[in-house]
Motif scaffolding. Structure first.
Motif, PDB file in Angstrom:
ATOM      1  N   ALA A  59       1.807  -4.508  -4.240  1.00  0.00           N
ATOM      2  CA  ALA A  59       2.248  -4.361  -2.850  1.00  0.00           C
ATOM      3  C   ALA A  59       3.199  -3.169  -2.715  1.00  0.00           C
ATOM      4  O   ALA A  59       3.104  -2.394  -1.760  1.00  0.00           O
ATOM      5  CB  ALA A  59       2.930  -5.643  -2.381  1.00  0.00           C
ATOM      6  N   ARG A  60       4.098  -3.012  -3.688  1.00  0.00           N
ATOM      7  CA  ARG A  60       5.039  -1.886  -3.653  1.00  0.00           C
ATOM      8  C   ARG A  60       4.285  -0.566  -3.783  1.00  0.00           C
ATOM      9  O   ARG A  60       4.580   0.403  -3.080  1.00  0.00           O
ATOM     10  CB  ARG A  60       6.065  -2.049  -4.777  1.00  0.00           C
ATOM     11  N   GLU A  61       3.275  -0.519  -4.665  1.00  0.00           N
ATOM     12  CA  GLU A  61       2.487   0.703  -4.827  1.00  0.00           C
ATOM     13  C   GLU A  61       1.691   1.025  -3.570  1.00  0.00           C
ATOM     14  O   GLU A  61       1.551   2.187  -3.208  1.00  0.00           O
ATOM     15  CB  GLU A  61       1.553   0.550  -6.025  1.00  0.00           C
ATOM     16  N   ALA A  62       1.194  -0.003  -2.887  1.00  0.00           N
ATOM     17  CA  ALA A  62       0.454   0.223  -1.644  1.00  0.00           C
ATOM     18  C   ALA A  62       1.380   0.780  -0.561  1.00  0.00           C
ATOM     19  O   ALA A  62       1.009   1.694   0.172  1.00  0.00           O
ATOM     20  CB  ALA A  62      -0.201  -1.074  -1.178  1.00  0.00           C
ATOM     21  N   ARG A  63       2.592   0.219  -0.462  1.00  0.00           N
ATOM     22  CA  ARG A  63       3.554   0.744   0.527  1.00  0.00           C
ATOM     23  C   ARG A  63       3.920   2.184   0.207  1.00  0.00           C
ATOM     24  O   ARG A  63       4.022   3.019   1.093  1.00  0.00           O
ATOM     25  CB  ARG A  63       4.820  -0.123   0.543  1.00  0.00           C
ATOM     26  N   HIS A  64       4.106   2.481  -1.085  1.00  0.00           N
ATOM     27  CA  HIS A  64       4.468   3.830  -1.491  1.00  0.00           C
ATOM     28  C   HIS A  64       3.318   4.799  -1.188  1.00  0.00           C
ATOM     29  O   HIS A  64       3.551   5.926  -0.749  1.00  0.00           O
ATOM     30  CB  HIS A  64       4.818   3.864  -2.976  1.00  0.00           C
ATOM     31  N   ALA A  65       2.080   4.369  -1.395  1.00  0.00           N
ATOM     32  CA  ALA A  65       0.922   5.220  -1.098  1.00  0.00           C
ATOM     33  C   ALA A  65       0.832   5.495   0.398  1.00  0.00           C
ATOM     34  O   ALA A  65       0.540   6.614   0.830  1.00  0.00           O
ATOM     35  CB  ALA A  65      -0.353   4.578  -1.610  1.00  0.00           C
ATOM     36  N   ASP A  66       1.076   4.462   1.211  1.00  0.00           N
ATOM     37  CA  ASP A  66       1.066   4.654   2.666  1.00  0.00           C
ATOM     38  C   ASP A  66       2.163   5.610   3.093  1.00  0.00           C
ATOM     39  O   ASP A  66       1.972   6.461   3.956  1.00  0.00           O
ATOM     40  CB  ASP A  66       1.243   3.315   3.397  1.00  0.00           C
ATOM     41  N   TRP A  67       3.337   5.472   2.487  1.00  0.00           N
ATOM     42  CA  TRP A  67       4.463   6.347   2.828  1.00  0.00           C
ATOM     43  C   TRP A  67       4.127   7.783   2.453  1.00  0.00           C
ATOM     44  O   TRP A  67       4.381   8.700   3.226  1.00  0.00           O
ATOM     45  CB  TRP A  67       5.711   5.880   2.092  1.00  0.00           C
ATOM     46  N   LYS A  68       3.539   7.990   1.280  1.00  0.00           N
ATOM     47  CA  LYS A  68       3.179   9.341   0.855  1.00  0.00           C
ATOM     48  C   LYS A  68       2.104   9.936   1.772  1.00  0.00           C
ATOM     49  O   LYS A  68       2.124  11.117   2.071  1.00  0.00           O
ATOM     50  CB  LYS A  68       2.651   9.323  -0.579  1.00  0.00           C
ATOM     51  N   LYS A  69       1.173   9.098   2.224  1.00  0.00           N
ATOM     52  CA  LYS A  69       0.096   9.582   3.083  1.00  0.00           C
ATOM     53  C   LYS A  69       0.646  10.025   4.430  1.00  0.00           C
ATOM     54  O   LYS A  69       0.178  11.001   5.015  1.00  0.00           O
ATOM     55  CB  LYS A  69      -0.936   8.469   3.267  1.00  0.00           C
ATOM     56  N   ASN A  70       1.666   9.324   4.936  1.00  0.00           N
ATOM     57  CA  ASN A  70       2.219   9.621   6.246  1.00  0.00           C
ATOM     58  C   ASN A  70       3.419  10.574   6.193  1.00  0.00           C
ATOM     59  O   ASN A  70       4.007  10.858   7.225  1.00  0.00           O
ATOM     60  CB  ASN A  70       2.646   8.323   6.937  1.00  0.00           C
ATOM     61  N   GLN A  71       3.754  11.052   5.012  1.00  0.00           N
ATOM     62  CA  GLN A  71       4.893  11.942   4.854  1.00  0.00           C
ATOM     63  C   GLN A  71       4.582  13.300   5.491  1.00  0.00           C
ATOM     64  O   GLN A  71       3.502  13.855   5.327  1.00  0.00           O
ATOM     65  CB  GLN A  71       5.202  12.115   3.376  1.00  0.00           C
ATOM     66  N   ILE A  72       5.528  13.847   6.223  1.00  0.00           N
ATOM     67  CA  ILE A  72       5.339  15.110   6.940  1.00  0.00           C
ATOM     68  C   ILE A  72       5.498  16.303   6.013  1.00  0.00           C
ATOM     69  O   ILE A  72       4.754  17.258   6.077  1.00  0.00           O
ATOM     70  CB  ILE A  72       6.341  15.212   8.122  1.00  0.00           C
ATOM     71  N   ILE A  73       6.451  16.239   5.139  1.00  0.00           N
ATOM     72  CA  ILE A  73       6.736  17.392   4.260  1.00  0.00           C
ATOM     73  C   ILE A  73       5.736  17.468   3.153  1.00  0.00           C
ATOM     74  O   ILE A  73       5.354  16.643   2.495  1.00  0.00           O
ATOM     75  CB  ILE A  73       8.169  17.304   3.699  1.00  0.00           C
TER      76      ILE A  73
END
Length: 73
Positions: A59-73
């Motif tokens: 679950a933590r890896e999935a959240r981190h992947a989503d965060w990286k996908k939506n990261q602007i920089i």
């Protein structure tokens, strides 16, 4: 005695260089053969349901992947 100190200093320099490379690449350390995933085994045990620790990690890896996908920089 000077040979031992020189050898120790060289080893320290090599370890420091490896640490700097690891920090700048920001990749996880992995083996050369790929482990169990290299032969098609997804987990170490034959249990039908993953344990709680693995569920939390996935679950933590999935959240981190989503965060990286939506990261602007």
């Amino acid at each position: 005695m000077a040979v031992y100190l020189t050898t120790f200093a060289v080893f320290l320099l090599v370890i420091a260089a490896m640490a700097v490379g690891y920090i700048f690449q920001r990749k996880s350390v992995s083996g050369s053969c790929g482990g169990l995933d290299g032969i098609g085994i997804a987990k170490e045990c034959d249990c039908p349901e993953p344990c709680d620790a693995r569920k939390k990690r996935e679950a933590r890896e999935a959240r981190h992947a989503d965060w990286k996908k939506n990261q602007i920089i």
